[in-house]
Design an enzyme around this catalytic site. Structure first.
Site, mmCIF file in Angstrom:
data_model
loop_
_atom_site.group_PDB
_atom_site.id
_atom_site.type_symbol
_atom_site.label_atom_id
_atom_site.label_comp_id
_atom_site.label_asym_id
_atom_site.label_seq_id
_atom_site.Cartn_x
_atom_site.Cartn_y
_atom_site.Cartn_z
ATOM 1 N N PHE A 366 0.810 -1.227 0.000
ATOM 2 C CA PHE A 366 0.000 0.000 0.000
ATOM 3 C C PHE A 366 0.847 1.283 0.000
ATOM 4 C CE2 PHE A 366 -1.016 -0.699 4.835
ATOM 5 C CZ PHE A 366 0.229 -0.235 5.183
ATOM 6 N N GLU A 367 0.159 2.378 -0.152
ATOM 7 C CA GLU A 367 0.786 3.703 -0.235
ATOM 8 C C GLU A 367 1.808 3.754 -1.380
ATOM 9 O OE1 GLU A 367 -0.945 4.893 2.202
ATOM 10 O OE2 GLU A 367 0.065 6.506 3.266
ATOM 11 N N GLY A 368 1.489 3.049 -2.459
ATOM 12 C CA GLY A 368 2.423 2.938 -3.585
ATOM 13 C C GLY A 368 3.275 1.710 -3.389
ATOM 14 N N GLN A 373 7.789 2.741 -5.805
ATOM 15 C CA GLN A 373 8.751 3.559 -5.050
ATOM 16 C C GLN A 373 10.104 3.565 -5.762
ATOM 17 O OE1 GLN A 373 7.395 5.224 -2.710
ATOM 18 N NE2 GLN A 373 5.586 3.954 -2.453
#
Lengths: 384, 251
Positions: A366-368, A373
């Site tokens: 999650f969160e990318g 990243q």
């Protein structure tokens, strides 16, 4: 670079530690097992002022800055990873209002978000849209006096319990990235259905649901920032969110190490505690080193984020991605090693480390995702 | 309404105290406000919050390091503090009571709350001494407190709960069960820095030497327990009887 904390910040982290040890840690398993949002924990954070760490005093915040905040996310997560994740997502969402909202939006919502009376969810992902911003499908059609929303959002943490959503939708999919627009929407608005709860591998104390918008009318003043500038809001929020997730994962890793460390000193085989064996010692040493490296990375990103303030050009995108990527990859490894050290007991649900290990996997996603990243890091490297 | 809260800054309940050369070795020991005093502070805050007016004043006697404990209570919500700074810890509760009573006289509180004992020496004397020096009543080991025009109804914990009514001002010694002390808030921590702490000294109070009648002269670690002995099978019965008679001397 100076990461040293002021006397004030040290005392605050000390308090968060105490709350994590005494209030959160003993109930971590119970909350995750029950797959239920813990309002008790959330209110506890609100009462202590932890939900307001990134917000000015005039909105009821404590304005302590990103460094103290991210250290607190780590401590809360060490106590209870679900609560730590909520702290991160809620703060990131509320921060979007502070940074991009009108005075009226700030006055209407921020105070309630700081006290823990109002929970916020970050409504970006869709069933067929994750990392590729151009693929966003949820539509916000301009109508008289506002917008009409239609579409489905997916994987929304705390959707069931949240009062307020920060939502991304496109004015017209043909506009691509330039159509993406952000809105602040109350959950009880007509035309919003919080649908299917996803059964998951871990992190069950944080419910994840789909949200369906059907001819959902929202007035003009729900617009957050400007039309067509939603991607900017998302990216800025996410760089902060990534620091939060890095801190969250570091807290989980630290908990796993603490559990394994204690076990290794109690478990006796061949007449000695297993921590006397070099094989176990090397594992423990590597785990601690990885945790420390992840902590330094997120602290550096937090320090830069604090320094950047409202200047979006100074947003530490690379450092936030590096911290997120490293701390979460480490988290899965450290948790897996903790299970290994504890053997069958580690694998058993009687001990908390298998739960940490199952949760740790999602921090890479999650969160990318960590692949994204790495793309972001490489993009920053190749910038001229 | 003005409520005074007397606090003691003690080695933390989890601290391990060592003894060397007949003296206590507190190096590296973490200190915190005695938990019984936290009940006192919480009760004071609750009373003032319910009334909507008044103040909570924290009193402490002891060395400079105690300022940290005072600040913790200010962070919880107390309004200000009086710190009687001494060179060393005051171990005689009679003298501590004398000093506190002198400082309290100047403030004239309507109610004085304190933990019924400190968790360090477990004496439970200071609060009683304060009441004696001030010539006011005291009730200790209180688990429920109700105030009504100039009086306090105190439930005192013993085998049977006793309800005792005293006229205010009085010293009430708080016991576990009275309330659930709150955590300080981050805002409270930041505000605590700006709250007034009046410092004074025994010399300024005119009590450089108190009425000390008892002093600690020596400390010793109790002898560590010997490992137990195991006996197995009925054939060991004779041996057990022998040892009970000759070694344990219980039969």
């Amino acid at each position: 670079m100076d990461f040293s904390l002021s006397e004030n910040e040290l005392e605050i982290v000390e308090l968060v530690k105490e709350i994590a040890d005494n209030e959160l840690a003993p109930r971590m398993v119970e909350i995750d097992e029950a797959s239920r949002f813990s309002w008790d924990n959330f209110k506890l954070l609100g009462n202590a002022g932890i939900l307001g760490m990134l917000f000015p005093e005039k909105y009821g915040g404590t304005d302590l800055g990103y460094l103290a905040y991210s250290l607190s996310v780590e401590e809360v997560s060490r106590g209870d990873f679900n609560t730590g994740l909520t702290l991160s997502v809620h703060s990131m969402s509320a921060l979007a209002i502070l940074k991009f909202g009108t005075d009226k939006q700030k006055e209407t919502y921020l105070q309630r978000l700081m006290t823990g009376d109002y929970l916020m969810a970050f409504v970006l992902s869709e069933p067929d849209f994750g990392s590729d911003a151009a693929g966003l499908q949820c539509r916000a059609e301009k109508v008289d006096g506002g917008y009409k929303l239609n579409g489905t959002k997916a994987w929304i943490s705390n959707a069931e319990d949240a009062h307020l959503f920060v939502v991304w939708a496109t004015l017209d999919p043909k506009l691509g990235k330039k159509g993406i627009t952000t809105f602040i929407i109350e959950k009880d608005t007509e035309g919003i259905e919080v649908a299917k709860k996803e059964p998951k591998m871990g992190g069950e104390g944080t419910a994840t649901n789909q949200i369906i918008f059907t001819d959902c009318f929202i007035p003009d003043d729900c617009l957050l920032g400007e039309e067509g500038r939603g991607l900017r809001v998302a990216l800025n929020s996410l760089s902060g969110g990534r620091i939060g997730v890095a801190a969250n994962a570091t807290g989980v890793s630290q908990r796993a190490l603490d559990e394994a460390l204690a076990y290794s000193q109690e478990r006796v085989q061949f007449d000695v505690p297993i921590c006397e064996f070099q094989g176990i010692q090397w594992k423990l040493a590597d785990m601690d080193t990885m945790i420390e490296a992840g902590r330094l990375l997120y602290q550096k990103a937090a320090y830069l984020k604090q320094y950047a303030g409202n200047d979006l050009d100074l947003d530490p995108i690379k450092e936030a991605s590096q911290a997120k990527c490293f701390a979460t990859d480490s988290c899965l490894h450290v948790c897996s090693e903790a299970v290994q050290i504890m053997g069958a007991y580690g694998y058993s649900r009687e001990y908390p480390v298998e739960r940490l290990m199952r949760y740790s996997k999602v921090t890479q996603i999650f969160e990318g995702s960590n692949e994204i990243q790495r793309n972001l890091i490489a993009r920053e490297l190749l910038k001229d | 309404m003005k409520i005074a809260v007397l606090i003691k800054y003690c080695p933390d309940s989890e601290a391990v105290i060592k003894v060397s050369d007949g003296k206590l070795d507190t190096s590296g020991v973490k200190y915190s406000v005695s938990p019984y005093d936290e009940y006192a502070c919480e009760e004071a805050l609750k009373i003032i919050e319910a009334k909507g007016e008044g103040e909570v004043v924290v009193f402490n006697v002891g060395p400079q390091k105690n300022a940290k404990g005072i600040k913790d209570e200010l962070a919880r919500g107390a309004d200000r503090a009086v710190h009687i700074v001494t060179d060393a810890e005051v171990t005689c509760p009679r003298y501590a009571g004398e000093l506190l009573a002198a400082a309290l006289k100047e403030e004239n509180p309507d109610l004085i709350l304190c933990g019924w004992k400190g968790i360090d020496y477990d004496l439970g004397v200071t609060g009683i001494k304060v009441a004696e020096y001030l010539g006011i009543p005291h009730v200790m080991i209180v688990t429920k407190l109700e105030l009504s025009d100039g009086k306090a109804n105190c439930t005192r914990q013993s085998d049977i709960d006793e309800v005792i009514e005293v006229a205010l001002p009085a010293v009430i010694g708080t016991q576990k069960g009275l309330n659930e002390p709150r955590y300080p808030s981050l805002k409270g921590i930041m505000k605590a820095k700006k709250k007034p702490v009046k410092t004074t000294t025994p010399a300024e109070i005119g009590l450089e030497r108190g009425d000390v009648r008892a002093e600690y002269t020596d400390f010793a670690q109790p002898p560590s327990k010997q490992a137990g002995k195991k006996f197995e099978g009925p054939e060991s019965a004779a041996e057990v009887v022998k040892l009970l008679r000759e070694e344990a001397k219980v039969i």
